[in-house]
Write an enzyme that holds these catalytic residues in place. Structure first.
Site, PDB file in Angstrom:
ATOM      1  N   SER A 181       0.817  -1.206   0.000  1.00 61.21           N
ATOM      2  CA  SER A 181       0.000   0.000   0.000  1.00 61.21           C
ATOM      3  C   SER A 181       0.859   1.269   0.000  1.00 61.21           C
ATOM      4  O   SER A 181       1.550   1.548  -0.984  1.00 61.21           O
ATOM      5  CB  SER A 181      -0.958  -0.038   1.198  1.00 61.21           C
ATOM      6  OG  SER A 181      -1.966   0.931   1.091  1.00 61.21           O
TER       7      SER A 181
ATOM      8  N   HIS B 271      -7.423  -5.920   0.276  1.00 60.02           N
ATOM      9  CA  HIS B 271      -6.248  -5.065   0.487  1.00 60.02           C
ATOM     10  C   HIS B 271      -5.428  -5.497   1.693  1.00 60.02           C
ATOM     11  O   HIS B 271      -4.195  -5.478   1.648  1.00 60.02           O
ATOM     12  CB  HIS B 271      -6.716  -3.614   0.670  1.00 60.02           C
ATOM     13  CG  HIS B 271      -5.627  -2.598   0.574  1.00 60.02           C
ATOM     14  ND1 HIS B 271      -5.063  -2.226  -0.616  1.00 60.02           N
ATOM     15  CD2 HIS B 271      -4.986  -1.862   1.534  1.00 60.02           C
ATOM     16  CE1 HIS B 271      -4.134  -1.300  -0.406  1.00 60.02           C
ATOM     17  NE2 HIS B 271      -4.066  -1.073   0.897  1.00 60.02           N
TER      18      HIS B 271
END
Length: 410
Positions: free
Chosen positions: A176, A386
Site C-alpha cells: 500500500s 487489500h
C-alpha cells in the site's frame, strides 16, 4: 439495514453459544502476543532480531528491525544473504510482517527462504517518533506526507542497509503506502533505481480515481472540511495506537466476544470483504499493533489523489496540493507537479487483487502503463482484499511464494 440484521444475528448466535471458541490456550497466547513489540514477537518464535537506528537527511530518527537469518536458513561462513527492505503501509509498522507467526508472516517466509530481512518503519509510526531537534508534539514534526517518506525515509533506509551489508543493490517489497513511497523515491530521486534488484508492490497505490472503499470515499468527500477542523483542533497525528485501542481489541474482538464479527466488518468496510482469509482469532493482536500512527497530512494527500479526477480529467499521481497560491509559492505553478513514472526504471512487480477496494483495477492498469519496466500478477483468489496481503491465512501460497520465486531470478 443488512448490517443491523447481521449484527442482531451475531449477538443471538454468540449468546446461545452456537460458535465453539478455540482453546483457551490459543486465546491466551494471542492476548499475550498483543502485548509484544516486533522484536519480542520475533524472539518468541526463535528468530534473531537486530534493532537499527537510521537518521534521515532531514534529521528524523527511524527504527528498523532486521532478521539476518532464520532457524530454517542459518548463516553460513563466507556466504552473504541478499538483503530485502520490507516497507509497511499507512497506519502500520514492522509488526504487520510478523504478527501471523512463522510459516504465514512475510518476514518469516523471507528469512526462511535465505534472505537478510530489514523491516522499515517510516516517520511518525510507533517505532519512529523521534527527531534530532523537533519535539514529537510540534506542528513541525508532523508536517509530512508520503512525499517526504519517499524522498527522505526510504532513501535513508536503503543507504543504511547497503552500507551495513556491503551490497550494491537490494530487493524492496512494500504494501500500500509502502509502494507509494517507492514510486515517489524513484521518480524524484531516480539514482535510487540503480540500487534496486527488483521491487514488489503488494496492493500498489499511485492513482486512486477508481478505488471503491466506502471509508475513503467518505473521507475524501469531506477532505477540505476535515483539514480545517483538524487544524483548528490542533490534531496532527491520525489514529495513534493507545491503551484504549489495545483494550478494545482484547475485550471486544477476542474469540467468543459478541462484537468480534463487528471488528472484522470494520476492516472489510475499508479494504474489501473476505471473511474466509481472515483468522479472526488474531484480531486482538492485530488491533493492538494497528493503527500504529500516521500524520493527518498523509491521509489528506491520499484524499487529494482520490479527488484529483473529473469527467474530463483522468486524475493524478502528484505532490501535495497546497491550493493555487500555496502551489505557486512552493512549486512555481498553480497545481502540484505530477510524479514522472517514466523515471522508475527498476523492475517493478505489481501484485494486485480484484477485490481490493483501495487499489482499483483501472488505476493499477494506468500505473502499469506508465512504468517502463513493470510486470503484473493477479492474485488467484477473487475475494482477496487489500489487507489480505498482510494477514491472510493463505498469503504465502497466494502471494509471498510468488515473490520468492521471482527473486531467485535476480
Amino acid at each position: 439495514m443488512a448490517m443491523a440484521a447481521r449484527f442482531i444475528c451475531i449477538v443471538a448466535v454468540c449468546l446461545l453459544g452456537v460458535n465453539a471458541a478455540p482453546s483457551q490456550k490459543l486465546q491466551d497466547e494471542v492476548l499475550d502476543e498483543a502485548k509484544m513489540d516486533t522484536p519480542q514477537l520475533l524472539k518468541k518464535h526463535g528468530y534473531p532480531v537486530e534493532i537499527h537506528e537510521v537518521i534521515t537527511d532531514d534529521d528524523y530518527i527511524l527504527t528498523m528491525h532486521r532478521v539476518p537469518y532464520s532457524p530454517v536458513s542459518p548463516l553460513v561462513d563466507g556466504t552473504k544473504k541478499p538483503p530485502i527492505l520490507v516497507q509497511h503501509g499507512l497506519l502500520s509498522s514492522s509488526a504487520d510482517w510478523v504478527l501471523m507467526g512463522p510459516g504465514i508472516g512475510y518476514a518469516y517466509i523471507l528469512a526462511d527462504a535465505g534472505y537478510d530481512v530489514w523491516l522499515g518503519n517510516c516517520r511518525g509510526n510507533t517505532y519512529s517518533k523521534r527527531h534530532k531537534t523537533l519535539d514529537v508534539n510540534s506542528d513541525e514534526f508532523w508536517d509530512f506526507s508520503w512525499h517526504e517518506n519517499g524522498i527522505h525515509d526510504v532513501p535513508a533506509e536503503i543507504n543504511y542497509i547497503l552500507n551495513v551489508t556491503g551490497e550494491e543493490k537490494l530487493f524492496y517489497a512494500g504494501h500500500s503506502m509502502g509502494t507509494t513511497m517507492f514510486y515517489v523515491m524513484c521518480s524524484e530521486r531516480p539514482e535510487y533505481n540503480d540500487k534496486i534488484r527488483a521491487m514488489f508492490s503488494l496492493a500498489p497505490i499511485a492513482y486512486m480515481n477508481h478505488m471503491t472503499s466506502p471509508f475513503f470515499k467518505l473521507f475524501s468527500k469531506g477532505e477540505a472540511f476535515i483539514a480545517v477542523i483538524l487544524k483548528l483542533l490542533g490534531i496532527k497525528e491520525f489514529l495513534p495506537n493507545n491503551e484504549l485501542m489495545d483494550l478494545a481489541g482484547k475485550v471486544l474482538c477476542k474469540d467468543g466476544a459478541i462484537f468480534q464479527k463487528v471488528c472484522s466488518d470494520v476492516l472489510f468496510l475499508i479494504a474489501g470483504y473476505d471473511s474466509k482469509e481472515l483468522n479472526e482469532t488474531m484480531l486482538p493482536s492485530i488491533i493492538a499493533h494497528t493503527p500504529a500512527g500516521a500524520s493527518v497530512k498523509q491521509l489528506l494527500h491520499y484524499a487529494q489523489e482520490i479527488n484529483s479526477g473529473s469527467l474530463f480529467d483522468p486524475g493524478h499521481f502528484r505532490q501535495y496540493d497546497y491550493g493555487i497560491f500555496g502551489n505557486k509559492a512552493k512549486y512555481g505553478q498553480w497545481s502540484p507537479p505530477d510524479y514522472d513514472l517514466s523515471k522508475i526504471t527498476a523492475p517493478v512487480y505489481l501484485l494486485y487483487s480484484e477485490n481490493d477496494w483501495l487499489a482499483g483495477l483501472r488505476d493499477i492498469q494506468r500505473l502499469f502503463d506508465g512504468l517502463p519496466n513493470a510486470h503484473k500478477y493477479d492474485v488467484p483468489l477473487h475475494s482477496f482484499n487489500h489487507l489480505d496481503f498482510l494477514w491472510a491465512i493463505d498469503a504465502n501460497q497466494l502471494v509471498y511464494s510468488e515473490t520468492v520465486k521471482i527473486m531467485k531470478d535476480y
